[in-house]
Design an enzyme around this catalytic site. Structure first.
Site, PDB file in Angstrom:
ATOM      1  N   ASP A 129      31.458  15.534  27.888  1.00 28.56           N
ATOM      2  CA  ASP A 129      30.952  16.607  27.007  1.00 28.56           C
ATOM      3  C   ASP A 129      30.466  16.154  25.619  1.00 28.56           C
ATOM      4  O   ASP A 129      30.727  16.848  24.617  1.00 28.56           O
ATOM      5  CB  ASP A 129      32.028  17.689  26.816  1.00 28.56           C
ATOM      6  N   LYS A 180      29.753  21.377  34.395  1.00 27.98           N
ATOM      7  CA  LYS A 180      31.038  22.023  34.723  1.00 27.98           C
ATOM      8  C   LYS A 180      31.159  23.339  33.961  1.00 27.98           C
ATOM      9  O   LYS A 180      30.839  23.410  32.775  1.00 27.98           O
ATOM     10  CB  LYS A 180      32.194  21.073  34.395  1.00 27.98           C
ATOM     11  N   CYS A 211      38.810  19.259  26.713  1.00 26.52           N
ATOM     12  CA  CYS A 211      38.232  18.813  27.984  1.00 26.52           C
ATOM     13  C   CYS A 211      38.610  17.392  28.367  1.00 26.52           C
ATOM     14  O   CYS A 211      38.694  17.062  29.557  1.00 26.52           O
ATOM     15  CB  CYS A 211      36.724  18.977  27.931  1.00 26.52           C
ATOM     16  N   GLU A 238      29.828  20.667  29.540  1.00 29.22           N
ATOM     17  CA  GLU A 238      30.417  21.999  29.726  1.00 29.22           C
ATOM     18  C   GLU A 238      29.345  23.039  29.463  1.00 29.22           C
ATOM     19  O   GLU A 238      28.659  22.968  28.436  1.00 29.22           O
ATOM     20  CB  GLU A 238      31.599  22.217  28.761  1.00 29.22           C
TER      21      GLU A 238
HETATM   22  N1  TIU Z   1      34.507  19.751  25.687  1.00 31.71           N
HETATM   23  C1  TIU Z   1      35.457  20.502  25.157  1.00 31.71           C
HETATM   24  O1  TIU Z   1      36.490  20.003  24.738  1.00 31.71           O
HETATM   25  N2  TIU Z   1      35.214  21.861  25.069  1.00 31.71           N
HETATM   26  C2  TIU Z   1      35.815  22.681  24.202  1.00 31.71           C
HETATM   27  O2  TIU Z   1      35.725  23.898  24.310  1.00 31.71           O
HETATM   28  N3  TIU Z   1      36.512  22.076  23.215  1.00 31.71           N
HETATM   29  C3  TIU Z   1      37.229  22.699  22.255  1.00 31.71           C
HETATM   30  O3  TIU Z   1      37.926  22.023  21.541  1.00 31.71           O
HETATM   31  N4  TIU Z   1      37.142  24.026  22.115  1.00 31.71           N
END
Ligand code: TIU
Length: 227
Positions: free
Chosen positions: A27, A139, A172, A75
Site C-alpha cells: 500500500d 485489495k 495493513c 488498498e
Molecule cells: N494501508 C493501510 O495501512 N491502510 C490504512 O487504512 N491505514 C491506516 O493507518 N488507516
C-alpha cells in the site's frame, strides 16, 4: 547453501531461499503518503510514512537486482463501493458516531475519490511504481489475503518466504503479516521500510511480530538485507 541467505533479525536470524522468496510492498499509495490523501484527511502524521519511501526504494532496487519476485498491494474499493463492508464504511463515515472524519472512502479529495480504484490517489507513488513484470494485488480490506488472489499468485510462483515493506505498520502491514503467517509463509518485516501514523502503535505492532520467539515472524534492519 547456494542461493540461501541469512540476515540478522529479531528474534533470531532469518534464513530465506532467494528462489522462493518474494518482496511484498504494502500500500505505498499516494492516498497514504501524499498530502491531501486519505491518510492525512483521517489525521495521519505523514512525515514518518514519507520517510519510508527512500529506504523502500533501496530495498526494491536490491530485490529487483537479486532477481526476487516482487508483489505490490493497493488498498481500495471498486467505484460503486460494493466491495466495502459496512463495518469499514460506517466507522470511517460522516455519521453521528463519527465526528472526527470530514471526508470518507469514496468522497472526492485533491487526488480523486479517496481509496477508489482507478483514481490518481489510489495508485502507488512515483518512486515505487511497479514494473510490468511485477504483480499488483488490489485489495478491498486491510489484509492482503481477504477477497484477493494473492494466495494463489504466491503459490503459483512457489513462494515460501516474504520480505515485507510498506504502510502503515499498525494497519495493513501487520494485518498482512498475520494473514501470511497463518497460511504458512515465513515473513520478515524490514524496519526502515515500514512506518505508521502513530509511532507508539507502530513500534508495538513490530514488537508483536517477533514477540515470543517469533509469534508472527521476524523483523530485520534494512542494511543487513541490502548487504
Ligand atoms: N494501508 C493501510 O495501512 N491502510 C490504512 O487504512 N491505514 C491506516 O493507518 N488507516
Amino acid at each position: 547453501e547456494p542461493g540461501v541467505l541469512t540476515v540478522e533479525a529479531k528474534p533470531y536470524s532469518f534464513t530465506f531461499p532467494m528462489k522462493t522468496t518474494a518482496l511484498l510492498v504494502i500500500d505505498m499509495q499516494r492516498d497514504f503518503i501524499c498530502s491531501g490523501g486519505f491518510g492525512e484527511i483521517q489525521g495521519g502524521n505523514l512525515k514518518a510514512v514519507q520517510d519510508s519511501v527512500a529506504p523502500t526504494k533501496a530495498l526494491l532496487n536490491a530485490c529487483r537486482n537479486a532477481g526476487l519476485q516482487i508483489f505490490h498491494t493497493r488498498e481500495g474499493q471498486v467505484p460503486s463501493l460494493a466491495d466495502c463492508p459496512s463495518s469499514k464504511l460506517i466507522r470511517q463515515s460522516a455519521s453521528p458516531a463519527n465526528t472526527q472524519h470530514l471526508k470518507v472512502i469514496g468522497d472526492k479529495g485533491e487526488m480523486g475519490r479517496l481509496l477508489v480504484r482507478g483514481e490518481f490517489g489510489h495508485d502507488i507513488v512515483d518512486e515505487l511504481q511497479p514494473l510490468a513484470s511485477e504483480v499488483v494485488i488490489d485489495k478491498p480490506g486491510k489484509g492482503s489475503f481477504w477477497n484477493t488472489p494473492i494466495l494463489h499468485r504466491l503459490k503459483a510462483q512457489g513462494i515460501t518466504h516474504l520480505l515485507v515493506a510498506g504502510v502503515t505498520t499498525e494497519c495493513c502491514f501487520t494485518t498482512t503479516i498475520r494473514e501470511a503467517n497463518d497460511r504458512g509463509f515465513e515473513c520478515c518485516g524490514i524496519l526502515q521500510c515500514t512506518a505508521g501514523y502513530n509511532a507508539a502503535l507502530a513500534t508495538a505492532s513490530l514488537g508483536m511480530i517477533y514477540w515470543s520467539q517469533g509469534l508472527f515472524g521476524f523483523v530485520a534492519e534494512l542494511q543487513p538485507v541490502l548487504d
